[in-house]
Design a protein around this motif. Structure first.
Motif, short mmCIF file in Angstrom:
data_model
loop_
_atom_site.label_atom_id
_atom_site.label_comp_id
_atom_site.label_asym_id
_atom_site.label_seq_id
_atom_site.Cartn_x
_atom_site.Cartn_y
_atom_site.Cartn_z
N ALA A 1 0.83 -1.20 0.00
CA ALA A 1 0.00 0.00 0.00
C ALA A 1 0.87 1.26 0.00
N LEU A 2 1.96 1.25 0.76
CA LEU A 2 2.87 2.40 0.77
C LEU A 2 3.52 2.56 -0.60
N LEU A 3 3.92 1.46 -1.19
CA LEU A 3 4.52 1.50 -2.52
C LEU A 3 3.53 2.09 -3.52
N ALA A 4 2.27 1.68 -3.43
CA ALA A 4 1.26 2.19 -4.34
C ALA A 4 1.07 3.69 -4.20
N ARG A 5 1.11 4.19 -2.96
CA ARG A 5 0.98 5.63 -2.74
C ARG A 5 2.14 6.39 -3.36
N CYS A 6 3.34 5.84 -3.25
CA CYS A 6 4.51 6.49 -3.86
C CYS A 6 4.41 6.46 -5.38
N ARG A 7 3.93 5.38 -5.90
CA ARG A 7 3.74 5.28 -7.35
C ARG A 7 2.76 6.36 -7.84
N GLN A 8 1.67 6.53 -7.12
CA GLN A 8 0.69 7.55 -7.48
C GLN A 8 1.30 8.95 -7.39
N ALA A 9 2.17 9.16 -6.40
CA ALA A 9 2.82 10.47 -6.25
C ALA A 9 3.72 10.76 -7.44
#
Length: 296
Positions: free
Chosen positions: A17-25
């Motif tokens: 989930a943290l990785l996904a948030r960084c990807r979106q950023a």
């Protein structure tokens, strides 16, 4: 230019989930992220991307992490593995400020530590602050140095950082505004190729309150980085410098990968890369090393 964003968790806290948030950023910046590559399960992952500056990508990732104990370091994909490491000692390779710990034996730890903090924050000239602190210790028995050494702990990840980089052909140097009494011992314990620092002057088994000239300061740290790069026929892009205080700023700024490690605000703000949560293993992950490649 292709870049890689490396996320490193402090304590196995790196979930998808943290990785996904960084990807979106990254996508919000207009970057194009690629396929994640896990360097260590739940601990470190690479996320390649293009079309965004490295520093903006790292800053966006830190914002997206929203206080999670995860570091974000973005670097060019080319030339990630460095061939020269120049590292500060106090509060970087060792956990303490050795001069402050010496001062405890003179009953002056609080007074000297206050000067140290101001110097590391860039509020005082380093050489003047060093002379002032050492001068307060005139007459202290050298036994205080050995007692301080016995209580000095290595920063988690320090031994693995040096061993792994040396195993892959890198030269490692300890460059400290502290003292040769400690840098020599730390270098021997951890396997650094070189160490440079200041020399405490001693007479009749007691500190004189003086250090040998010239003082090894921020300019000398930068000079050490550039000299070793030249001697080893390396471009500055192939160098790594790490430290936490204002006297590390010049070498951190000049190195191909300059890292502010759990640093004072003035350093963390200025450095292109920063490690706020993880230990020194983050410097290996930032270079693309997998945990299976680490050496002890």
């Amino acid at each position: 230019m292709p870049h890689i964003l490396t996320l490193v968790a402090a304590a196995g806290a790196l979930d998808p989930a943290l990785l996904a948030r960084c990807r979106q950023a990254l996508e919000a910046l207009g970057a194009r992220p690629g396929t994640p590559d896990w360097l260590a399960e739940a601990e470190a992952v690479d996320l390649p991307f293009t079309d965004a500056p490295a520093e903006l990508a790292a800053a966006a990732a830190r914002t997206a992490l929203d206080g999670a104990p995860v570091d974000a370091i973005a670097v060019p994909a080319e030339g990630r593995r460095k061939r020269l490491l120049v590292a500060d000692m106090d509060s970087t390779i060792v956990t303490s400020e050795t001069l402050d710990e010496i001062a405890a034996f003179a009953g002056l730890k609080d007074e000297i530590a206050a000067i140290t903090r101001r110097s590391m924050n860039g509020e005082l000239d380093f050489a003047q602050a060093l002379h002032a602190r050492v001068g307060m210790l005139a007459g202290l028995d050298v036994a205080a140095l050995e007692a301080t050494w016995q209580a000095t702990a290595m920063m988690p990840g320090a031994a693995t950082l040096v061993a792994t980089m040396r195993a892959h052909g890198a030269v490692c140097c300890l460059a400290s505004g502290g003292f040769t009494f400690f840098t020599g011992r730390v270098a021997q314990r951890l396997g650094f190729d070189h160490h440079v620092s200041n020399t405490l002057l001693i007479e009749d088994g007691k500190l004189t309150g003086k250090v040998a000239e010239p003082v090894f300061d921020r300019n000398a740290k930068l000079a050490t980085l550039t000299r070793l790069a030249t001697e080893n026929a390396l471009p500055m892009a192939a160098t790594l410098a790490v430290g936490d205080g204002a006297n590390d700023l010049d070498m951190i700024g000049a190195a191909g990968l300059g890292v502010a490690f759990r640093a004072k605000p003035i350093v963390a703000t200025a450095a292109r890369a920063r490690v706020d949560h993880a230990d020194l293993l983050a410097l290996l992950f930032a270079q693309g090393y997998r945990r299976a490649e680490f050496r002890d």
